[in-house]
Design a protein around this motif. Structure first.
Motif: not given
Length: 221
Positions: A112-117, A121-125, A140-149
């Protein structure tokens, strides 16, 4: 009168030079520095503004490539774990020995977790593409760094918990009388081990993405 006018003109034309003032107590001269050239400062700032989008666009391109690889890796880990199963060739009238990821809640959570991740990642492209087109954009970069963390933490938790289960399956635990099941379910253990390794690779790529984004945000402030 002509001599006085000529003298006054010479005084107006001659540049005013400030003489150093001597400090009588210490015997040191205070030299006044000439004023800085504002045009040179403006040119330097313009050069910095021109060069900044260049390297930030390069960081955004690397971010896009790593994000794509991490998405493929996370989805491959989830797919590998979900499709790994093994049934032993011998069975009895009432029992059939088989191994599947649904037998263990930890491995089910891993899928489940790897499917969500992978989906994130696909939607963040598209956001990464925005960072390439607008390298100086901060939101956009701030949004990505928070979600990536957040996604990096989830991936590390799922991979670490699954790695503990796979370790017990390979080696067992003599203190708890847990026998290693990989001697019988070799293909199942090999598949789960590959999925866990792929998940750790995805977590490492997410960590690199967080570092790149944080570095770019720091340089923009």
């Amino acid at each position: 009168m002509d001599i006085e006018k000529a003298g006054s003109r010479r005084e107006e034309e001659e540049p005013i030079v400030q003489k150093p003032k001597l400090d009588k107590g210490k015997g040191k001269a205070h030299v006044f520095a000439p004023p800085m050239n504002n045009s040179r400062i403006m040119e330097k700032h313009k050069q910095e503004k021109v060069s900044m989008p260049g390297w930030k666009r390069g960081v955004a391109i690397v971010d896009f490539v790593l994000r794509l690889i991490a998405a493929i890796t996370a989805m491959a880990a989830a797919a590998k774990m979900a499709t790994t199963e093994e049934t032993l060739p011998f069975f009895t009238q009432f029992l059939q020995f088989s191994a599947d990821y649904t037998d263990l809640p930890t491995l089910s959570s891993f899928v489940v977790v790897n499917s969500i991740v992978g989906g994130y990642l696909t939607l963040s492209l598209p956001f990464s593409i925005v960072c390439i087109l607008r390298p100086l954009a901060v939101p956009p970069r701030l949004f990505l760094v928070l979600c990536d963390t957040a996604m990096m933490g989830l991936t590390m938790i799922a991979a670490s918990a699954s790695a503990a289960i796979v370790y017990l399956a390979h080696n067992g635990n003599s203190s708890s009388n847990w026998l290693p099941v990989c001697q019988q379910f070799g293909d199942f253990c090999q598949g789960t081990s590959g999925a866990v390794v792929a998940s750790f690779i995805a977590a490492a790529l997410l960590m690199v993405l967080v570092i790149f984004s944080a570095f770019a945000l720091k340089r923009s402030t």
